[in-house]
Design a protein around this motif. Structure first.
Motif, PDB file in Angstrom:
ATOM      1  N   UNK A 148      77.148  45.711   1.841  1.00 39.54           N
ATOM      2  CA  UNK A 148      76.265  44.785   1.128  1.00 39.54           C
ATOM      3  C   UNK A 148      76.971  43.463   0.844  1.00 39.54           C
ATOM      4  N   UNK A 149      76.166  42.417   0.764  1.00 36.84           N
ATOM      5  CA  UNK A 149      76.649  41.093   0.373  1.00 36.84           C
ATOM      6  C   UNK A 149      75.919  40.697  -0.901  1.00 36.84           C
ATOM      7  N   UNK A 150      76.667  40.584  -1.996  1.00 41.68           N
ATOM      8  CA  UNK A 150      76.064  40.191  -3.268  1.00 41.68           C
ATOM      9  C   UNK A 150      77.110  39.477  -4.117  1.00 41.68           C
ATOM     10  N   UNK A 151      76.851  39.329  -5.394  1.00 36.46           N
ATOM     11  CA  UNK A 151      77.746  38.556  -6.262  1.00 36.46           C
ATOM     12  C   UNK A 151      79.068  39.255  -6.562  1.00 36.46           C
ATOM     13  N   UNK A 152      79.172  40.537  -6.254  1.00 38.18           N
ATOM     14  CA  UNK A 152      80.402  41.268  -6.557  1.00 38.18           C
ATOM     15  C   UNK A 152      81.048  41.903  -5.332  1.00 38.18           C
ATOM     16  N   UNK A 153      80.346  41.876  -4.206  1.00 43.78           N
ATOM     17  CA  UNK A 153      80.842  42.562  -3.009  1.00 43.78           C
ATOM     18  C   UNK A 153      80.409  41.760  -1.790  1.00 43.78           C
ATOM     19  N   UNK A 154      81.378  41.377  -0.944  1.00 42.37           N
ATOM     20  CA  UNK A 154      81.057  40.490   0.174  1.00 42.37           C
ATOM     21  C   UNK A 154      81.265  41.210   1.502  1.00 42.37           C
ATOM     22  N   UNK A 155      80.526  42.297   1.665  1.00 44.93           N
ATOM     23  CA  UNK A 155      80.633  43.050   2.906  1.00 44.93           C
ATOM     24  C   UNK A 155      81.856  43.942   2.938  1.00 44.93           C
ATOM     25  N   UNK A 156      81.814  44.960   3.804  1.00 42.22           N
ATOM     26  CA  UNK A 156      82.936  45.886   3.930  1.00 42.22           C
ATOM     27  C   UNK A 156      83.904  45.360   4.983  1.00 42.22           C
ATOM     28  N   UNK A 157      84.884  44.618   4.548  1.00 41.80           N
ATOM     29  CA  UNK A 157      85.867  44.041   5.452  1.00 41.80           C
ATOM     30  C   UNK A 157      87.147  43.752   4.672  1.00 41.80           C
ATOM     31  N   UNK A 158      88.204  43.377   5.375  1.00 36.89           N
ATOM     32  CA  UNK A 158      89.513  43.129   4.774  1.00 36.89           C
ATOM     33  C   UNK A 158      89.920  44.289   3.856  1.00 36.89           C
ATOM     34  N   UNK A 159      90.227  45.406   4.490  1.00 32.11           N
ATOM     35  CA  UNK A 159      90.649  46.595   3.765  1.00 32.11           C
ATOM     36  C   UNK A 159      89.571  47.643   3.631  1.00 32.11           C
ATOM     37  N   UNK A 160      88.343  47.286   3.946  1.00 33.17           N
ATOM     38  CA  UNK A 160      87.235  48.225   3.956  1.00 33.17           C
ATOM     39  C   UNK A 160      86.583  48.177   5.343  1.00 33.17           C
ATOM     40  N   UNK A 161      85.656  49.060   5.604  1.00 32.25           N
ATOM     41  CA  UNK A 161      84.984  49.056   6.889  1.00 32.25           C
ATOM     42  C   UNK A 161      85.163  50.359   7.634  1.00 32.25           C
ATOM     43  N   UNK A 162      84.690  50.390   8.864  1.00 31.33           N
ATOM     44  CA  UNK A 162      84.687  51.627   9.646  1.00 31.33           C
ATOM     45  C   UNK A 162      86.088  52.128   9.973  1.00 31.33           C
ATOM     46  N   UNK A 163      87.077  51.242   9.974  1.00 33.89           N
ATOM     47  CA  UNK A 163      88.441  51.648  10.310  1.00 33.89           C
ATOM     48  C   UNK A 163      89.288  51.940   9.071  1.00 33.89           C
TER      49      UNK A 163
END
Length: 258
Positions: free
Chosen positions: A127-142
């Motif tokens: 999700x992209x919102x005021x507290x979370x900007x997508x699952x990336x840079x340390x998060x995500x499928x990998x």
């Protein structure tokens, strides 16, 4: 554990392939399962084009991220890409082995990154919102997997020191370690770098090979580079600027690790 090694060099007798063999052998000796993707041997298609998206109509504009996302979720990416994605999902660790050409990875490996880490797998998650900007840079499928670079350089080590004419090697590799590996979630280990690759002697190869074997023995226990997670509180959202109180007086690449 399972490790995928992706190697890019057109000569099987190259130092890149030789050190890939050392890494592969040590990992298997330690009981790990290893798959090797040899990009030149398989004649990997580097460029992204309309052929990558069979579901795209002739009149439809090619917007790569959107086409990639639709094809990934529909299972309609090309068979070569789906095979590499399956290897990535199978693996607990990824090693990218390549010579440094023009300050980056060879085009064939960049093409592997661009085509394999498709929208919906390598990016465009969460999700992209005021507290979370997508699952990336340390998060995500990998997330939870480990990643590492195995890099051959023609120049001498002083050329890549903090005051060397080529710039610091960690800065040169930052777009790959941080932007290719950490971005989709890998825990990134310090790179293994071999200098003056074209002037390698048997004695130095043995010494560096032992260093590489030790790195492989510790592949799943060594401390990763302490990159800052995007959604861990270190960055203001949605500006994604590092908080002023962190890394005071430091900017550039160095500010993005603890």
């Amino acid at each position: 554990m399972k490790v995928l090694i992706v190697v890019a060099h057109p000569d099987q007798a190259s130092l890149t392939h030789s050190f890939t063999g050392v890494a592969n052998q040590q990992l298997q000796r330690d009981g790990h399962e290893v798959q090797v993707t040899d990009l030149y041997a398989m004649r990997w298609k580097s460029e992204i084009d309309r052929d990558d998206f069979p579901g795209l109509t002739e009149t439809e504009r090619l917007i790569v991220s959107a086409a990639s996302d639709r094809a990934f979720h529909a299972g309609s990416l090309t068979e070569d890409v789906k095979a590499e994605q399956a290897k990535l999902l199978w693996a607990d660790g990824l090693i990218l082995a390549f010579p440094l050409w023009w300050f980056t990875m060879p085009a064939i490996m960049k093409g592997w990154v661009e085509r394999t880490l498709s929208h919906g797998l390598g990016y465009g998650l969460g999700a992209y919102n005021d507290t979370h900007w997508g699952d990336r840079y340390g998060e995500g499928a990998m997330a939870g997997k480990r990643g590492m670079l195995l890099v051959m350089l023609g120049g001498a080590q002083p050329h890549y020191d903090r005051r060397g004419i080529n710039g610091p090697i960690d800065d040169i590799l930052f777009p790959i370690t941080h932007g290719v590996l950490f971005y989709p979630g890998f825990n990134v280990l310090p790179s293994f770098v071999s200098y003056r690759a074209d002037r390698m002697t048997p004695e130095r190869f043995e010494n560096e090979g032992e260093h590489l074997r030790e790195r492989m023995r510790n592949f799943f226990t060594a401390e990763p580079i302490p990159y800052r997670m995007q959604n861990g509180g270190d960055y203001l959202i949605p500006s994604l600027q590092l908080r002023a109180e962190l890394s005071p007086g430091i900017d550039g690449f160095a500010a993005h690790s603890r």
